[in-house]
Design a protein around this motif. Sequence first.
Motif, PDB file in Angstrom:
ATOM      1  N   PRO A  84      12.599 -16.093   0.494  1.00 36.30           N
ATOM      2  CA  PRO A  84      11.469 -15.376  -0.106  1.00 36.30           C
ATOM      3  C   PRO A  84      11.865 -14.045  -0.715  1.00 36.30           C
ATOM      4  O   PRO A  84      12.744 -13.348  -0.210  1.00 36.30           O
ATOM      5  N   GLU A  85      11.196 -13.705  -1.800  1.00 35.22           N
ATOM      6  CA  GLU A  85      11.250 -12.345  -2.323  1.00 35.22           C
ATOM      7  C   GLU A  85      10.385 -11.473  -1.414  1.00 35.22           C
ATOM      8  O   GLU A  85       9.563 -11.988  -0.646  1.00 35.22           O
ATOM      9  N   PRO A  86      10.564 -10.145  -1.442  1.00 33.05           N
ATOM     10  CA  PRO A  86       9.798  -9.290  -0.527  1.00 33.05           C
ATOM     11  C   PRO A  86       8.301  -9.553  -0.537  1.00 33.05           C
ATOM     12  O   PRO A  86       7.668  -9.606   0.526  1.00 33.05           O
ATOM     13  N   HIS A  87       7.713  -9.769  -1.705  1.00 32.03           N
ATOM     14  CA  HIS A  87       6.263  -9.969  -1.763  1.00 32.03           C
ATOM     15  C   HIS A  87       5.849 -11.360  -1.287  1.00 32.03           C
ATOM     16  O   HIS A  87       4.660 -11.615  -1.107  1.00 32.03           O
ATOM     17  N   GLU A  88       6.823 -12.264  -1.079  1.00 30.67           N
ATOM     18  CA  GLU A  88       6.520 -13.623  -0.632  1.00 30.67           C
ATOM     19  C   GLU A  88       6.706 -13.818   0.867  1.00 30.67           C
ATOM     20  O   GLU A  88       6.317 -14.857   1.406  1.00 30.67           O
ATOM     21  N   ARG A  89       7.302 -12.831   1.526  1.00 34.69           N
ATOM     22  CA  ARG A  89       7.722 -13.041   2.909  1.00 34.69           C
ATOM     23  C   ARG A  89       6.571 -13.339   3.858  1.00 34.69           C
ATOM     24  O   ARG A  89       6.693 -14.170   4.759  1.00 34.69           O
ATOM     25  N   ALA A 141      -3.839 -24.989  -0.987  1.00 38.25           N
ATOM     26  CA  ALA A 141      -4.805 -24.932  -2.089  1.00 38.25           C
ATOM     27  C   ALA A 141      -4.848 -23.558  -2.751  1.00 38.25           C
ATOM     28  O   ALA A 141      -5.285 -23.437  -3.895  1.00 38.25           O
ATOM     29  N   LYS A 142      -4.366 -22.539  -2.045  1.00 40.24           N
ATOM     30  CA  LYS A 142      -4.512 -21.166  -2.527  1.00 40.24           C
ATOM     31  C   LYS A 142      -3.619 -20.871  -3.722  1.00 40.24           C
ATOM     32  O   LYS A 142      -4.023 -20.180  -4.671  1.00 40.24           O
ATOM     33  N   ALA A 147       4.151 -19.982  -0.643  1.00 42.56           N
ATOM     34  CA  ALA A 147       4.443 -18.553  -0.669  1.00 42.56           C
ATOM     35  C   ALA A 147       4.000 -17.896  -1.971  1.00 42.56           C
ATOM     36  O   ALA A 147       4.230 -16.707  -2.165  1.00 42.56           O
ATOM     37  N   GLY A 148       3.387 -18.662  -2.856  1.00 46.76           N
ATOM     38  CA  GLY A 148       2.915 -18.089  -4.114  1.00 46.76           C
ATOM     39  C   GLY A 148       3.125 -19.024  -5.276  1.00 46.76           C
ATOM     40  O   GLY A 148       2.793 -20.211  -5.212  1.00 46.76           O
TER      41      GLY A 148
END
Length: 208
Positions: A84-89, A141-142, A147-148
């Motif tokens: 993950p990238e930092p914003h995905e962790r 679903a989000k 993770a994004g």
Amino acid sequence: MADLTLYTNPHSRGRIARWMLEEVGQPYDVEVLGYGGTMKAAEYLGVNPMGKVPAIVHHGQVVTETAAICAYLADAFPEAGLAPEPHERADYYRWMFFAAGPVEAAVTNHSMKVVPDEKQQTMAGYGNFELAMRVLESAVAKHPYVAGDRFTAADVYVGSSIGWYTRFGIIQRNAAYDAYLERIESRPAFKRANELDDAAAAEMQSAA
């Protein structure tokens, strides 16, 4: 001989580890083990005393537990871009370990027809089966991926779990699951891993 070895059985969660290995694209050796036979032999128990698969050995270090294998390989081979990238962790760790913990427990108990009563639901990490499944569905679903907007190792684990549970009728397919599975199962690494495991399964059947 590679510095990375997968211990597996094509009729097991070893398929998840195989997919992850195909995603990272590094050379690896494979040891296919049989239930009740080589999986319980002293040699393999030295790798995993639980006598379960999958397990990997990388530079002499043993990793067991499928979610841990996925996370480990993503970190060990960052060039694959699956960590993950930092914003995905937050979502990466949250949903990978939600699938490995509460969802796994909920599915296991549901399959064994163990239904916690109201008091037991306060003790069980998953509460009840229906609640755990609703939360799992909301996770896929989000966003396009758990993770994004990008495929990560968390999708290997979460996606494999959903694919397994829906194919065996443990959870019902729906639009959210179908769209998610279509995205992740179109990946070349997923297809390669399936072909390799299907070939291993056929070889085991012929030998039997």
